[in-house]
Design a protein around this motif. Structure first.
Motif, PDB file in Angstrom:
ATOM      1  N   MET A  27       7.425-112.244  25.122  1.00 28.07           N
ATOM      2  CA  MET A  27       7.281-113.615  25.612  1.00 28.07           C
ATOM      3  C   MET A  27       8.405-114.506  25.104  1.00 28.07           C
ATOM      4  O   MET A  27       8.919-115.363  25.844  1.00 28.07           O
ATOM      5  CB  MET A  27       5.927-114.178  25.180  1.00 28.07           C
ATOM      6  CG  MET A  27       5.645-115.574  25.709  1.00 28.07           C
ATOM      7  SD  MET A  27       3.988-116.146  25.263  1.00 28.07           S
ATOM      8  CE  MET A  27       2.995-115.006  26.232  1.00 28.07           C
ATOM      9  N   ARG A  28       8.809-114.309  23.869  1.00 25.04           N
ATOM     10  CA  ARG A  28       9.879-115.134  23.305  1.00 25.04           C
ATOM     11  C   ARG A  28      11.149-115.024  24.141  1.00 25.04           C
ATOM     12  O   ARG A  28      11.800-116.030  24.456  1.00 25.04           O
ATOM     13  CB  ARG A  28      10.166-114.702  21.866  1.00 25.04           C
ATOM     14  CG  ARG A  28      11.338-115.423  21.244  1.00 25.04           C
ATOM     15  CD  ARG A  28      11.778-114.800  19.939  1.00 25.04           C
ATOM     16  NE  ARG A  28      12.983-115.456  19.441  1.00 25.04           N
ATOM     17  CZ  ARG A  28      13.714-115.007  18.439  1.00 25.04           C
ATOM     18  NH1 ARG A  28      13.380-113.901  17.830  1.00 25.04           N
ATOM     19  NH2 ARG A  28      14.792-115.640  18.043  1.00 25.04           N
ATOM     20  N   PHE A  29      11.511-113.795  24.522  1.00 20.75           N
ATOM     21  CA  PHE A  29      12.755-113.606  25.263  1.00 20.75           C
ATOM     22  C   PHE A  29      12.578-113.939  26.747  1.00 20.75           C
ATOM     23  O   PHE A  29      13.541-114.359  27.409  1.00 20.75           O
ATOM     24  CB  PHE A  29      13.275-112.182  25.056  1.00 20.75           C
ATOM     25  CG  PHE A  29      13.899-111.988  23.709  1.00 20.75           C
ATOM     26  CD1 PHE A  29      15.232-112.306  23.491  1.00 20.75           C
ATOM     27  CD2 PHE A  29      13.158-111.525  22.637  1.00 20.75           C
ATOM     28  CE1 PHE A  29      15.812-112.154  22.241  1.00 20.75           C
ATOM     29  CE2 PHE A  29      13.721-111.361  21.385  1.00 20.75           C
ATOM     30  CZ  PHE A  29      15.047-111.686  21.179  1.00 20.75           C
ATOM     31  N   ASP A  41      15.181-112.103  31.076  1.00 26.12           N
ATOM     32  CA  ASP A  41      14.957-110.999  32.006  1.00 26.12           C
ATOM     33  C   ASP A  41      16.031-110.919  33.087  1.00 26.12           C
ATOM     34  O   ASP A  41      16.520-109.830  33.421  1.00 26.12           O
ATOM     35  CB  ASP A  41      13.571-111.081  32.633  1.00 26.12           C
ATOM     36  CG  ASP A  41      13.275-112.436  33.255  1.00 26.12           C
ATOM     37  OD1 ASP A  41      13.858-113.439  32.806  1.00 26.12           O
ATOM     38  OD2 ASP A  41      12.456-112.489  34.192  1.00 26.12           O
ATOM     39  N   ALA A  42      16.423-112.068  33.639  1.00 29.49           N
ATOM     40  CA  ALA A  42      17.443-112.054  34.694  1.00 29.49           C
ATOM     41  C   ALA A  42      18.779-111.554  34.152  1.00 29.49           C
ATOM     42  O   ALA A  42      19.468-110.744  34.797  1.00 29.49           O
ATOM     43  CB  ALA A  42      17.594-113.455  35.281  1.00 29.49           C
ATOM     44  N   ASP A  43      19.169-112.024  32.979  1.00 30.40           N
ATOM     45  CA  ASP A  43      20.413-111.549  32.375  1.00 30.40           C
ATOM     46  C   ASP A  43      20.355-110.061  32.088  1.00 30.40           C
ATOM     47  O   ASP A  43      21.332-109.328  32.303  1.00 30.40           O
ATOM     48  CB  ASP A  43      20.683-112.301  31.070  1.00 30.40           C
ATOM     49  CG  ASP A  43      21.337-113.646  31.314  1.00 30.40           C
ATOM     50  OD1 ASP A  43      22.522-113.789  30.984  1.00 30.40           O
ATOM     51  OD2 ASP A  43      20.670-114.534  31.839  1.00 30.40           O
ATOM     52  N   LEU A  44      19.213-109.601  31.587  1.00 30.33           N
ATOM     53  CA  LEU A  44      19.087-108.195  31.220  1.00 30.33           C
ATOM     54  C   LEU A  44      19.140-107.294  32.446  1.00 30.33           C
ATOM     55  O   LEU A  44      19.742-106.212  32.419  1.00 30.33           O
ATOM     56  CB  LEU A  44      17.783-107.980  30.451  1.00 30.33           C
ATOM     57  CG  LEU A  44      17.599-106.606  29.807  1.00 30.33           C
ATOM     58  CD1 LEU A  44      18.769-106.282  28.882  1.00 30.33           C
ATOM     59  CD2 LEU A  44      16.289-106.555  29.030  1.00 30.33           C
ATOM     60  N   GLN A  45      18.535-107.744  33.537  1.00 26.14           N
ATOM     61  CA  GLN A  45      18.596-106.949  34.767  1.00 26.14           C
ATOM     62  C   GLN A  45      20.033-106.832  35.269  1.00 26.14           C
ATOM     63  O   GLN A  45      20.467-105.762  35.715  1.00 26.14           O
ATOM     64  CB  GLN A  45      17.691-107.570  35.824  1.00 26.14           C
ATOM     65  CG  GLN A  45      16.212-107.411  35.525  1.00 26.14           C
ATOM     66  CD  GLN A  45      15.332-108.247  36.439  1.00 26.14           C
ATOM     67  OE1 GLN A  45      15.762-108.685  37.503  1.00 26.14           O
ATOM     68  NE2 GLN A  45      14.093-108.482  36.026  1.00 26.14           N
ATOM     69  N   LYS A  86       4.401-110.157  32.778  1.00 28.88           N
ATOM     70  CA  LYS A  86       5.530-109.423  33.340  1.00 28.88           C
ATOM     71  C   LYS A  86       6.435-108.909  32.227  1.00 28.88           C
ATOM     72  O   LYS A  86       6.594-109.546  31.188  1.00 28.88           O
ATOM     73  CB  LYS A  86       6.343-110.320  34.272  1.00 28.88           C
ATOM     74  CG  LYS A  86       5.636-110.669  35.564  1.00 28.88           C
ATOM     75  CD  LYS A  86       6.546-111.500  36.465  1.00 28.88           C
ATOM     76  CE  LYS A  86       5.867-111.809  37.785  1.00 28.88           C
ATOM     77  NZ  LYS A  86       6.765-112.606  38.672  1.00 28.88           N
ATOM     78  N   GLY A  87       7.047-107.740  32.488  1.00 30.91           N
ATOM     79  CA  GLY A  87       8.062-107.206  31.599  1.00 30.91           C
ATOM     80  C   GLY A  87       9.452-107.567  32.101  1.00 30.91           C
ATOM     81  O   GLY A  87       9.621-108.384  33.017  1.00 30.91           O
TER      82      GLY A  87
END
Length: 492
Positions: free
Chosen positions: A313-315, A321-325, A362-363
């Protein structure tokens, strides 16, 4: 050697002037020194608070530090060496692991009110009896400081244990953080008179520079306190596994060809998954705390955590999530245990087993999969092979969740007949801790990253003797800088 049931268990205890003073380090050194001298010795810590756990041969959890100390002592790690392990799930809630098995979750208030002086004290008595039957001597480690005044009537890890085992105490002080004289004098002044009598020596730890320059300080301490300074240990760069995240720091390597990012999770668990990268001379490990940190790294590891949903949740709140994808389309991402769970699409916690009150979330969405948290905790050592190359893997599992892959995807590993994890090229994940301690596989993964950067592949660096060599180096340093004759007199 097995002791007669009526034999007196000899021992000595390390207590610190603060957390991270070096109690674990000194206890590990002394375990190896005593073993080298032919003494059948075991480590002991009544209560450990850490998410860095060790899995015994029987699939039980103890603190990682006591697992390492047992190996330093050349004995098999046992739950009787750390009967109580508290694994923080958030700032107010911990899982109680009693003799290697989950007991229940408890708040800090409930721990002190209901557990410590009841079931906890009984566990210490049981462990002492077992150790007396099996070992000649014991090296005991305390926790934090022995003079936390607000806790002294409830603690079962410092002077309570020294009294229960009837052993002398060595006070360990960290000079690197400054204020060492105040640390030592203040601690001694705040001890109860009978407890203060148990302190038979002082060890100054983490001294940088010329140790001879501390001679005046040593004499002053001995004159003022009446307690001998048994030694001054230099700041040692010897890789011995750390007890908890407080000590988790990585070497700065500006010349490194590869920078591996590690997501800086507040409740990171089994950080020893990462420390093995220190054997790689061309690799630097960098903590990733925000989105801008991410793009400075050649690959990202999402480590294990005791609170998967809270850390996720923190991240997610940072828009990570968008950056990581986007990042995973260009560079490798590897998830271990809780980190693997975060990489999927959905995490479901119907019974509040992971994080109370969050339920479903969501993950990061790096693969199509659902993790469901269940009450059946899996703790086991395991042997596996990688699906792609057939490389053998040794490691261990500690997790509550079960992850279902919802798309055609190659598993990363096969454990017996069962698939584990996911391998989608850049995106890989597994429940197996210490996967990177397998030198061939670690090198395979790093070579993939080297090739992506246009670098030459390398042969594997060997880590197998890393800890055994470290134990011997630590023992030599301890014998050189500490008065072992005085310690032997204390133990008798």
């Amino acid at each position: 050697m097995t002791q007669h049931k009526n034999a007196k268990l000899k021992g000595i205890m390390m207590q610190g002037t603060s957390s991270d003073a070096g109690k674990s380090y000194v206890a590990t050194a002394l375990c190896r020194v005593l073993s080298n001298r032919g003494i059948n010795v075991a480590p002991f810590k009544s209560q450990n608070m850490s998410n860095n756990s060790y899995v015994t041969l029987y699939g039980e959890e103890i603190g990682r530090a006591q697992g390492a100390q047992a190996l330093a002592a050349r004995v098999e790690p046992s739950v009787y060496m750390n009967p109580i392990l508290l694994k923080p799930k958030n700032n107010a809630l911990s899982e109680i692991v009693l003799f290697g098995h989950p007991l229940r979750d408890a708040t800090s208030k409930a721990l002190f009110r209901d557990f410590l002086r009841c079931e906890g004290a009984q566990a210490i008595d049981k462990a002492k009896e077992w150790l007396t039957h099996h070992y000649e001597a014991v090296v005991i480690e305390g926790a934090g400081s022995p003079v936390e005044i607000n806790l002294n009537d409830r603690e079962i890890v410092n002077m309570y244990v020294a009294r229960a085992f009837d052993v002398p105490v060595i006070l360990v002080a960290d000079i690197d953080r400054g204020g060492v004289f105040a640390q030592i004098v203040g601690t001694l002044e705040l001890l109860e008179p009978e407890d203060r009598k148990r302190v038979g020596g002082i060890i100054i730890n983490k001294f940088r520079g010329d140790i001879d320059l501390f001679e005046d300080g040593k004499r002053w301490l001995e004159t003022y306190t009446g307690i001998p300074v048994l030694g001054v240990l230099p700041y040692l760069d010897i890789p011995v596994e750390n007890e908890d995240r407080l000590s988790l720091e990585f070497k700065t390597r500006p010349e490194a060809d590869l920078v591996i990012g590690v997501l800086d999770l507040p409740f990171i668990s089994n950080a020893t998954d990462l420390e093995v990268f220190e054997v790689e001379p061309d690799v630097a490990i960098q903590k990733v705390r925000n989105r801008s940190d991410l793009w400075q790294c050649d690959a990202l590891i999402i480590p294990g955590t005791k609170s998967t949903q809270e850390d996720l949740m923190r991240f997610m709140e940072l828009g990570f999530d968008a950056d990581l994808q986007a990042y995973a389309k260009e560079k490798p991402v590897f998830g271990i245990c809780g980190g693997y769970q975060m990489m999927g699409e959905i995490l479901v916690d119907p019974q509040g087993m992971d994080s109370d009150g969050i339920g479903e979330m969501k993950g990061f969405g790096l693969f199509k999969g659902v993790t469901t948290f269940v009450s059946d905790k899996r703790v086991t050592k395991c042997s596996a092979v990688t699906i792609k190359s057939g490389t053998p893997i040794e490691g261990f599992e500690i997790h509550l969740g079960r992850t279902e892959i919802l798309e055609p995807a190659q598993p990363l590993l096969r454990i017996g007949d069962a698939p584990d994890g996911v391998d989608l090229g850049n995106v890989k994940g597994t429940y197996v801790h210490h996967i990177f301690h397998n030198d061939v596989y670690r090198n395979e993964w790093l070579n993939e990253i080297r090739m992506m950067k246009g670098l030459l592949s390398k042969e594997p660096e060997i880590s197998a003797n890393r800890y055994e060599d470290a134990f011997e180096d630590l023992a030599r340093a301890f014998e050189k800088h500490v008065d072992m004759d005085a310690i032997m007199e204390m133990i008798r």
